[in-house]
Motif scaffolding. Structure first.
Motif, mmCIF file in Angstrom:
data_model
loop_
_atom_site.group_PDB
_atom_site.id
_atom_site.type_symbol
_atom_site.label_atom_id
_atom_site.label_comp_id
_atom_site.label_asym_id
_atom_site.label_seq_id
_atom_site.Cartn_x
_atom_site.Cartn_y
_atom_site.Cartn_z
ATOM 1 N N PHE A 26 7.093 -23.850 -34.589
ATOM 2 C CA PHE A 26 7.506 -23.907 -35.992
ATOM 3 C C PHE A 26 9.001 -23.714 -36.195
ATOM 4 C CE2 PHE A 26 3.162 -21.993 -35.946
ATOM 5 C CZ PHE A 26 2.484 -23.078 -36.467
ATOM 6 N N PHE A 27 9.667 -23.043 -35.250
ATOM 7 C CA PHE A 27 11.080 -22.758 -35.406
ATOM 8 C C PHE A 27 11.825 -23.211 -34.145
ATOM 9 C CE2 PHE A 27 8.718 -19.666 -37.888
ATOM 10 C CZ PHE A 27 9.343 -19.719 -39.122
ATOM 11 N N THR A 28 13.120 -23.320 -34.267
ATOM 12 C CA THR A 28 13.939 -23.755 -33.130
ATOM 13 C C THR A 28 14.509 -22.587 -32.338
ATOM 14 O OG1 THR A 28 15.876 -23.882 -34.600
ATOM 15 C CG2 THR A 28 14.585 -25.900 -34.279
ATOM 16 N N ARG A 29 14.316 -21.383 -32.809
ATOM 17 C CA ARG A 29 14.876 -20.217 -32.118
ATOM 18 C C ARG A 29 14.029 -19.823 -30.907
ATOM 19 N NH1 ARG A 29 17.127 -15.839 -36.551
ATOM 20 N NH2 ARG A 29 18.509 -17.260 -37.698
ATOM 21 N N SER A 30 14.682 -19.166 -29.962
ATOM 22 C CA SER A 30 13.978 -18.686 -28.782
ATOM 23 C C SER A 30 13.149 -17.463 -29.128
ATOM 24 C CB SER A 30 14.981 -18.338 -27.681
ATOM 25 O OG SER A 30 14.353 -17.711 -26.594
ATOM 26 N N SER A 31 11.989 -17.346 -28.502
ATOM 27 C CA SER A 31 11.098 -16.208 -28.756
ATOM 28 C C SER A 31 10.601 -15.579 -27.460
ATOM 29 C CB SER A 31 9.905 -16.659 -29.602
ATOM 30 O OG SER A 31 9.189 -17.691 -28.921
ATOM 31 N N GLY A 32 11.350 -15.806 -26.380
ATOM 32 C CA GLY A 32 10.916 -15.252 -25.106
ATOM 33 C C GLY A 32 10.838 -13.740 -25.102
ATOM 34 N N TRP A 33 11.657 -13.090 -25.943
ATOM 35 C CA TRP A 33 11.639 -11.624 -26.002
ATOM 36 C C TRP A 33 10.271 -11.100 -26.424
ATOM 37 C CZ3 TRP A 33 10.204 -9.748 -30.689
ATOM 38 C CH2 TRP A 33 10.348 -10.605 -31.785
ATOM 39 N N ALA A 34 9.537 -11.889 -27.217
ATOM 40 C CA ALA A 34 8.247 -11.414 -27.732
ATOM 41 C C ALA A 34 7.229 -11.226 -26.619
ATOM 42 C CB ALA A 34 7.715 -12.391 -28.774
ATOM 43 N N PHE A 35 7.353 -11.994 -25.539
ATOM 44 C CA PHE A 35 6.399 -11.847 -24.440
ATOM 45 C C PHE A 35 6.521 -10.486 -23.757
ATOM 46 C CE2 PHE A 35 6.576 -16.557 -24.591
ATOM 47 C CZ PHE A 35 5.220 -16.792 -24.761
ATOM 48 N N LEU A 36 7.663 -9.833 -23.914
ATOM 49 C CA LEU A 36 7.818 -8.491 -23.349
ATOM 50 C C LEU A 36 7.015 -7.463 -24.138
ATOM 51 C CD1 LEU A 36 11.661 -8.548 -22.639
ATOM 52 C CD2 LEU A 36 9.820 -8.889 -21.001
ATOM 53 N N LEU A 37 6.751 -7.758 -25.425
ATOM 54 C CA LEU A 37 5.973 -6.818 -26.235
ATOM 55 C C LEU A 37 4.513 -6.757 -25.794
ATOM 56 C CD1 LEU A 37 7.286 -7.639 -29.820
ATOM 57 C CD2 LEU A 37 7.904 -5.694 -28.379
ATOM 58 N N ALA A 38 4.005 -7.859 -25.248
ATOM 59 C CA ALA A 38 2.591 -7.902 -24.867
ATOM 60 C C ALA A 38 2.270 -6.888 -23.768
ATOM 61 C CB ALA A 38 2.202 -9.318 -24.452
ATOM 62 N N PRO A 39 2.954 -6.889 -22.619
ATOM 63 C CA PRO A 39 2.641 -5.857 -21.614
ATOM 64 C C PRO A 39 3.013 -4.458 -22.065
ATOM 65 C CG PRO A 39 4.530 -7.171 -20.926
ATOM 66 C CD PRO A 39 3.939 -7.859 -22.116
ATOM 67 N N LEU A 40 4.096 -4.325 -22.863
ATOM 68 C CA LEU A 40 4.480 -3.011 -23.376
ATOM 69 C C LEU A 40 3.366 -2.423 -24.236
ATOM 70 C CD1 LEU A 40 6.651 -0.824 -23.931
ATOM 71 C CD2 LEU A 40 7.417 -2.215 -25.849
ATOM 72 N N GLY A 41 2.834 -3.220 -25.157
ATOM 73 C CA GLY A 41 1.748 -2.745 -26.007
ATOM 74 C C GLY A 41 0.449 -2.553 -25.249
ATOM 75 N N ALA A 42 0.160 -3.455 -24.300
ATOM 76 C CA ALA A 42 -1.103 -3.370 -23.556
ATOM 77 C C ALA A 42 -1.161 -2.107 -22.699
ATOM 78 C CB ALA A 42 -1.279 -4.614 -22.692
ATOM 79 N N VAL A 43 -0.085 -1.809 -22.007
ATOM 80 C CA VAL A 43 -0.069 -0.607 -21.151
ATOM 81 C C VAL A 43 -0.173 0.653 -22.005
ATOM 82 C CG1 VAL A 43 1.326 0.723 -19.536
ATOM 83 C CG2 VAL A 43 1.196 -1.751 -19.298
ATOM 84 N N THR A 44 0.582 0.700 -23.105
ATOM 85 C CA THR A 44 0.523 1.865 -23.993
ATOM 86 C C THR A 44 -0.873 2.038 -24.572
ATOM 87 O OG1 THR A 44 2.854 1.525 -24.558
ATOM 88 C CG2 THR A 44 1.572 2.971 -25.981
ATOM 89 N N ALA A 45 -1.501 0.928 -24.982
ATOM 90 C CA ALA A 45 -2.848 0.996 -25.550
ATOM 91 C C ALA A 45 -3.855 1.485 -24.516
ATOM 92 C CB ALA A 45 -3.263 -0.382 -26.073
ATOM 93 N N TYR A 46 -3.738 1.020 -23.293
ATOM 94 C CA TYR A 46 -4.683 1.455 -22.252
ATOM 95 C C TYR A 46 -4.573 2.953 -22.005
ATOM 96 C CZ TYR A 46 -6.808 2.101 -17.688
ATOM 97 O OH TYR A 46 -7.579 2.566 -16.651
ATOM 98 N N VAL A 47 -3.353 3.446 -21.894
ATOM 99 C CA VAL A 47 -3.164 4.874 -21.643
ATOM 100 C C VAL A 47 -3.670 5.705 -22.821
ATOM 101 C CG1 VAL A 47 -1.440 6.674 -21.252
ATOM 102 C CG2 VAL A 47 -1.228 4.472 -20.090
ATOM 103 N N ALA A 48 -3.407 5.248 -24.049
ATOM 104 C CA ALA A 48 -3.788 6.024 -25.230
ATOM 105 C C ALA A 48 -5.288 5.996 -25.487
ATOM 106 C CB ALA A 48 -3.044 5.496 -26.454
ATOM 107 N N LEU A 49 -5.949 4.866 -25.240
ATOM 108 C CA LEU A 49 -7.343 4.712 -25.622
ATOM 109 C C LEU A 49 -8.333 4.991 -24.502
ATOM 110 C CD1 LEU A 49 -7.057 1.423 -27.735
ATOM 111 C CD2 LEU A 49 -7.182 3.770 -28.575
ATOM 112 N N PHE A 50 -7.913 4.827 -23.246
ATOM 113 C CA PHE A 50 -8.881 4.888 -22.145
ATOM 114 C C PHE A 50 -8.555 5.939 -21.087
ATOM 115 C CE2 PHE A 50 -8.892 0.470 -23.714
ATOM 116 C CZ PHE A 50 -10.206 0.388 -24.132
ATOM 117 N N THR A 51 -7.537 6.747 -21.296
ATOM 118 C CA THR A 51 -7.214 7.811 -20.351
ATOM 119 C C THR A 51 -7.046 9.120 -21.109
ATOM 120 O OG1 THR A 51 -4.817 7.460 -20.494
ATOM 121 C CG2 THR A 51 -6.017 6.165 -18.846
ATOM 122 N N PRO A 52 -7.253 10.247 -20.463
ATOM 123 C CA PRO A 52 -7.081 11.546 -21.141
ATOM 124 C C PRO A 52 -5.613 11.935 -21.238
ATOM 125 C CG PRO A 52 -7.769 11.897 -18.884
ATOM 126 C CD PRO A 52 -7.768 10.406 -19.084
ATOM 127 N N ALA A 53 -4.811 11.080 -21.829
ATOM 128 C CA ALA A 53 -3.378 11.327 -21.904
ATOM 129 C C ALA A 53 -3.046 12.239 -23.072
ATOM 130 C CB ALA A 53 -2.622 10.006 -22.033
#
Length: 285
Positions: A119-146
């Protein structure tokens, strides 16, 4: 009636952002008010989904990428909450909230990264870094006794790596500075909290200051990857904090002096070696 008037009539311009945002807020508020009566516990999060979709639609119409990003995040956060409500009961624990928000961040990263180029001409490669950042944080918060301190430590490390990756990718020192500070402050605070029950106060404070110093030194080290010469000024606060940290650590635990000095020397050798490798890489480029 001239040609420009005909073209203006055929092309429907989007409403101003004030009208669009105001209408979205009114709709979201009505859904939240109806939550206790129509669908308790769900309509409030459905309001996020609806608001996100409406904001996404308006942003595509108006070609405003910032509203597209915000709308994608609201939509993803609503999806994450609704999914959690259907899969498990919702205990009122702050760490659970962090985990669900992290799921929303991961989903929004994928949406923004995959669909923005469509939809846009701008680069959005930075957004792919949010996926592993959020996934790892979610796993630790929801599935480990952290604990909350563990989440803060993980978030600071992943956030620091995220900013440093952006700095190297876009060759900007402005991203390297928060990245290095997060990689120093997060582990430093975690070391202070975790070592206080088993170490003298001065030793724990000294160890945390050494981590703070490492963060400043890392800024100078990583700047060599994007500059012809390293950024030297971060070594000034890094050196001051390092000397203060060593002094406090030795004052709190004199018997550990040989081990501390040996480890510090080894780290200094490693840092200097990394600098030479990065300098060579810069010369080749």
């Amino acid at each position: 009636m001239n040609d420009s008037d005909l073209i203006e009539k055929k092309i429907r311009l989007p409403p101003p952002w004030q009208i669009a945002i105001g209408s979205i807020l009114v709709i979201a508020g009505l859904l939240i008010l109806a939550d206790p009566y129509l669908w308790p516990g769900h309509l409030r999060w459905l309001a996020l989904i609806v608001s996100g979709l409406l904001l996404i639609g308006w942003s595509l119409w108006a070609r405003r990428i910032i509203f597209w990003i915000v709308g994608s995040f609201l939509f993803s956060l609503g999806i994450a909450w609704e999914g959690y409500l259907f899969l498990a009961p919702l205990p009122f624990e702050f760490i659970i909230w962090i985990g669900v928000i992290a799921v929303g961040v991961a989903i929004s990263g994928l949406i923004i990264g995959l669909l923005t180029p469509c939809f846009f001409t701008r680069s959005s490669g930075w957004a792919f870094l949010l996926a592993p950042l959020g996934a790892v944080t979610a796993y630790v918060a929801l599935f480990t006794p952290a604990r909350l301190s563990d989440i803060a430590f993980l978030f600071s490390v992943l956030g620091g790596l995220f900013f440093i990756t952006l700095g190297v990718r876009y060759r900007s020192v402005g991203w390297l500075i928060p990245g290095g500070l997060l990689l120093g402050i997060g582990p430093g605070i975690y070391a202070l909290i975790s070592r206080l029950p088993i170490e003298p106060l001065l030793t724990a404070i000294g160890l945390s200051l050494l981590w703070f110093a490492f963060g400043w030194i890392l800024i100078s080290l990583t700047s060599r990857m994007i500059r012809q010469s390293a950024l030297w000024w971060p070594l000034i606060p890094g050196g001051v904090l390092g000397i203060a940290g060593i002094s406090l650590y030795i004052a709190g635990n004199p018997s550990a002096t040989p081990t501390l000095l040996s480890n510090t020397g080894s780290i200094a050798i490693i840092v200097f070696g990394l600098y030479l490798l990065l300098m060579r890489r810069g010369v080749q480029r």
